[in-house]
Design a protein around this motif. Structure first.
Motif, PDB file in Angstrom:
ATOM      1  N   LEU A 172       6.347  -5.796   4.067  1.00  0.00           N
ATOM      2  CA  LEU A 172       4.917  -5.553   4.205  1.00  0.00           C
ATOM      3  C   LEU A 172       4.504  -6.120   5.551  1.00  0.00           C
ATOM      4  N   MET A 194       7.820  -7.306  -8.828  1.00  0.00           N
ATOM      5  CA  MET A 194       7.860  -7.620  -7.401  1.00  0.00           C
ATOM      6  C   MET A 194       7.760  -9.117  -7.196  1.00  0.00           C
ATOM      7  N   ILE A 252       9.695  -8.478  -1.946  1.00  0.00           N
ATOM      8  CA  ILE A 252       8.826  -8.181  -0.815  1.00  0.00           C
ATOM      9  C   ILE A 252       8.948  -9.271   0.237  1.00  0.00           C
ATOM     10  N   HIS A 310       6.763 -10.500   3.497  1.00  0.00           N
ATOM     11  CA  HIS A 310       5.475 -10.269   4.148  1.00  0.00           C
ATOM     12  C   HIS A 310       5.509 -10.923   5.508  1.00  0.00           C
ATOM     13  N   ILE A 331      11.375  -4.479   0.441  1.00  0.00           N
ATOM     14  CA  ILE A 331      10.173  -3.886   1.012  1.00  0.00           C
ATOM     15  C   ILE A 331       9.609  -4.848   2.034  1.00  0.00           C
ATOM     16  N   VAL A 355       6.210  -0.959   4.846  1.00  0.00           N
ATOM     17  CA  VAL A 355       4.837  -0.578   4.539  1.00  0.00           C
ATOM     18  C   VAL A 355       3.933  -1.228   5.583  1.00  0.00           C
ATOM     19  N   VAL A 372       2.410   0.101  -2.395  1.00  0.00           N
ATOM     20  CA  VAL A 372       3.697  -0.435  -2.821  1.00  0.00           C
ATOM     21  C   VAL A 372       4.339   0.491  -3.848  1.00  0.00           C
ATOM     22  N   ALA A 422       5.865   3.113  -1.994  1.00  0.00           N
ATOM     23  CA  ALA A 422       7.063   2.573  -1.352  1.00  0.00           C
ATOM     24  C   ALA A 422       8.231   2.555  -2.326  1.00  0.00           C
TER      25      ALA A 422
END
Lengths: 114, 132, 152, 358
Positions: free
Chosen positions: C57, C44, C14, C16, C55, C84, C130, C133
């Protein structure tokens, strides 16, 4: 590190602190304020909620030709402050505790007065 | 100064020319800068300087300037005023001269942002929302 | 390549990035990573490098200054990737709908796959988001959906 | 020696928020620093002029999600002062309870992030686990975890009723156990001390003249806390500012650590003294004239100025947030430090970029 080690040993034997969320769903607190629930049958389309909404998530639209008012609620703009539910004279709006589920598209709720 | 209520017109305005001398006097007494507030009043800017004494009371200086008048920066005396002066320059377009660090109106806003956003009436030449 | 594809879905990484909201959703994302909600259970990992991420965020309404940063982060993330948008300001601007410097919503800049509602989004909702996702990532991985092509 | 300038941020794993520090280094030593801000700027002050004045509570709350209750409290107290509204005593006590709870949660968050910034993962996790007890208390009593939305002009919207009060006290006892376990680690541990003692020195005189506020100022030996001005019911509670003389990151950390314990006592005191009565009064007037207020946030003193003209819209709302006046201190603390200490020193002022840029 040496001072922390007593904590570490204690944590090792005290069992996991994790909430196993998707498997076990914890009940939210009864006064939690998460989701706005709307009852179109009780609504009188007075427009107080649309005026007071700080995020402009609720909007009212007037159709002068057919003498109708339509209400639009965008839950993707709602900040869950609960001001509208507090001020609604008909109690057509309620704050519920159920968590929002994720979605892949933005959907706006519509309702129209009769 | 009271914790909350300040009556309008309770203290006199000083001229922008006398500002630096006044601030120097205050700084020599151990007063530090707290904040400044700019207000867009019709054809003028009203700028309120707020300072703090060692006893934690607040001191206020008010300045009124017309919109195209220049205002000297107090950052040469009290350095920490520089961020707030840059902000006012950016948000209102007040012409502040002799800034210790000049961000050239790019401290908080970018080139594409709406410029001088806090003016009550924005100049016609600037479009809201910038351009792609 | 079958092994790589499976590994990507079983252990998504992830990235962020906060595009200028109020921090509420950021600290809830961090709360997801810490003991009580612990998304690391699902493999994750929060990382700082967009080139390793699967991913994204994103929280907060995009403003004019970090719009380019966001675009750059999106471009640097290798395909397949899922975006996301966490919190209502990332979806529509929320309470900042009339702020002058905001664009209102991440989807004005990059394509968004999953929206998570809430102000601030609750950790439970973020975990749900998530998980959704991940399903999107799996679809993209198997070629079920064409790769997001961007708005540029 | 060759000088290298490179950016620290805007997307950086240590900082959850977007700020850029342009660091100029000679070898491993930082010689110059220029903060580049603006990545989180929204324009709340302008939007506050366009909103109805009661709606601004919810906007002000979202200046920063960490100290959101205190932002709302500040705005409400300011409006109440301008309109001469007397808040019921029960509401004042509830405001103290919630603002101290949010102070604890902010400080625990910061302590965890500080531990994370020098790589002490297990301490980070333990701080955040302890913090969840406070968040549960907030959710139980106000309805939301981080953004409480429970303060309105004229009082509060939620109550801590009789069935909840024992539960809150139980949670506070549970939290006291946690903080008692964490306290010695921060105060005595070799790893923490070697990364914070003597790092980021801010001399006492400079701390005053640079305009720093909050724990950054109190860590340099000034006993200034806006709570001593006595808003809400702080003047009735036994409250003394916490001061440390170290002037370094360790002193600032100890100020916050002691404040967590102090806030816990304040919560209990406010619960003990809470009178029965109304939660809010109805407000029918509009703000007029000028008002200025100072309240204490977890990060320092928050100054708000408003001017109203007797209508439902404000003419101007100016918010001076604590981090805005703490940033100049970074310009003194960072030059001369080693590159590896930059995250720790930057964290030591508790930067809240969302606050700074509004």
């Amino acid at each position: 590190m040496p001072v922390m080690s007593t904590n570490l040993i204690k944590n090792f034997f005290s069992g996991p602190a994790t909430r196993p969320y998707p498997v076990v769903k914890r009940e939210p607190f009864p006064r939690a304020r998460v989701r706005l629930v709307y009852d179109p049958d009780k609504c009188t389309y007075c427009g107080i909620c649309a005026n007071i909404c700080p995020a402009a998530a609720i909007t009212m639209e007037e159709d002068r030709e057919n003498l109708r008012i339509s209400r639009h609620y965008d839950s993707f703009a709602c900040i869950s402050c609960g001001r509208c539910a507090e001020l609604c004279p008909q109690a057509a709006l309620l704050m519920a505790v159920r968590t929002h589920e994720p979605s892949d598209a933005k959907v706006v709720e519509h309702s129209t007065s009769r | 100064m009271q914790q909350v209520r300040v009556d309008r017109g309770a203290d006199a305005f000083i001229s922008p020319g006398a500002l630096l001398k006044e601030v120097e006097l205050l700084a020599s007494e151990g007063v530090r800068f707290t904040t400044m507030v700019c207000l867009d009043v019709d054809q003028e800017f009203e700028i309120i300087y707020l300072f703090q004494r060692l006893t934690l009371d607040m001191v206020r200086i008010r300045v009124r300037i017309s919109k195209d008048e220049e205002l000297p920066s107090i950052s040469s005396i009290l350095l920490d005023a520089v961020l707030m002066e840059n902000e006012i320059k950016e948000f209102f377009g007040v012409r502040i001269t002799n800034l210790a660090i000049d961000f050239q109106c790019r401290m908080l806003l970018s080139a594409k942002s709406p410029q001088t956003p806090l003016l009550k009436v924005r100049p016609q030449s600037q479009s809201l929302g910038g351009g792609e | 390549m079958g092994f790589l594809k499976r590994a990507r879905v079983k252990s998504p990484w992830i990235l962020h990035y906060c595009t200028g909201g109020c921090n509420g959703c950021d600290i809830e994302i961090l709360a997801c990573l810490t003991p009580l909600y612990d998304v690391e259970r699902f493999g994750m990992l929060n990382i700082g490098n967009p080139k390793h991420a699967d991913i994204l965020l994103i929280t907060g309404p995009v403003n004019w200054k970090n719009r380019d940063v966001l675009k750059r982060l999106y471009d640097q993330t290798p395909d397949p990737k899922v975006v996301v948008a966490v919190g209502v300001c990332a979806a529509t601007g929320g309470v900042f709908h009339n702020c002058v410097n905001t664009l209102g919503g991440v989807d004005k800049v990059i394509p968004v796959d999953v929206y998570v509602r809430g102000c601030a989004a609750r950790p439970e909702a973020i975990i749900d988001g998530v998980v959704l996702a991940l399903q999107k990532l799996e679809q993209k991985n198997s070629g079920g959906v064409a790769y997001a092509t961007g708005t540029r | 020696m060759a000088r290298v300038t490179f950016p620290f941020g805007p997307q950086h794993p240590v900082l959850p928020e977007a700020i850029q520090l342009q660091l100029t280094c000679e070898d491993e030593r930082v010689v110059e620093v220029l903060p580049v801000i603006g990545y989180m700027h929204r324009g709340i002050e302008k939007a506050a002029e366009a909103n109805l004045f009661p709606n601004n509570i919810f906007l002000c709350e979202r200046i920063c999600g960490i100290c959101s209750f205190i932002h709302a409290l500040c705005y409400c107290e300011l409006m109440e002062g301008m309109m001469d509204v007397e808040v019921p005593p029960r509401a004042k006590h509830l405001r103290v309870v919630w603002s101290e709870l949010s102070r604890i949660h902010s400080h625990m968050l910061w302590l965890g992030l500080l531990a994370d910034s020098f790589g002490f993962e297990s301490l980070f996790m333990q701080c955040w686990r302890a913090r969840e007890i406070i968040l549960d208390t907030l959710e139980m009593t106000t309805g939301q975890r981080v953004i409480q939305s429970s303060c309105v002009i004229g009082g509060v919207r939620r109550d801590i009723n009789e069935d909840q009060e024992p539960d809150v006290r139980r949670k506070m006892d549970a939290f006291r156990k946690e903080i008692n376990a964490i306290y010695p680690v921060f105060a005595k541990d070799y790893t923490v001390k070697s990364r914070t003692v003597g790092k980021g020195i801010l001399p006492k005189e400079q701390a005053w003249s640079l305009g720093t506020v909050g724990p950054t100022l109190r860590g340099s030996g000034w006993d200034y806390d806006a709570r001593t001005l006595g808003y809400a019911v702080y003047d009735d509670l036994g409250f003394e500012p916490i001061v440390e003389d170290g002037c370094d990151s360790y002193a600032r950390m100890m100020v916050r650590l002691h404040e967590v314990v102090q806030s816990l006592e304040l919560v209990i005191q406010a619960l003990d003294r809470m009178p029965k009565g109304d939660l809010a009064v109805t407000v029918k007037t509009f703000p007029e004239g000028e008002g200025l207020i100072r309240v204490e946030q977890p990060r320092g003193e928050l100054v708000e100025y408003a001017r109203g003209n007797g209508t439902a819209y404000l003419e101007r709302l100016k918010i001076r947030t604590p981090t805005f006046s703490n940033i100049p201190a970074l310009l003194v603390m960072l030059p001369g430090c080693e590159l590896a200490d930059v995250p720790v020193i930057t964290m030591s002022i508790d930067p809240c970029i969302a606050c700074t840029e509004r």
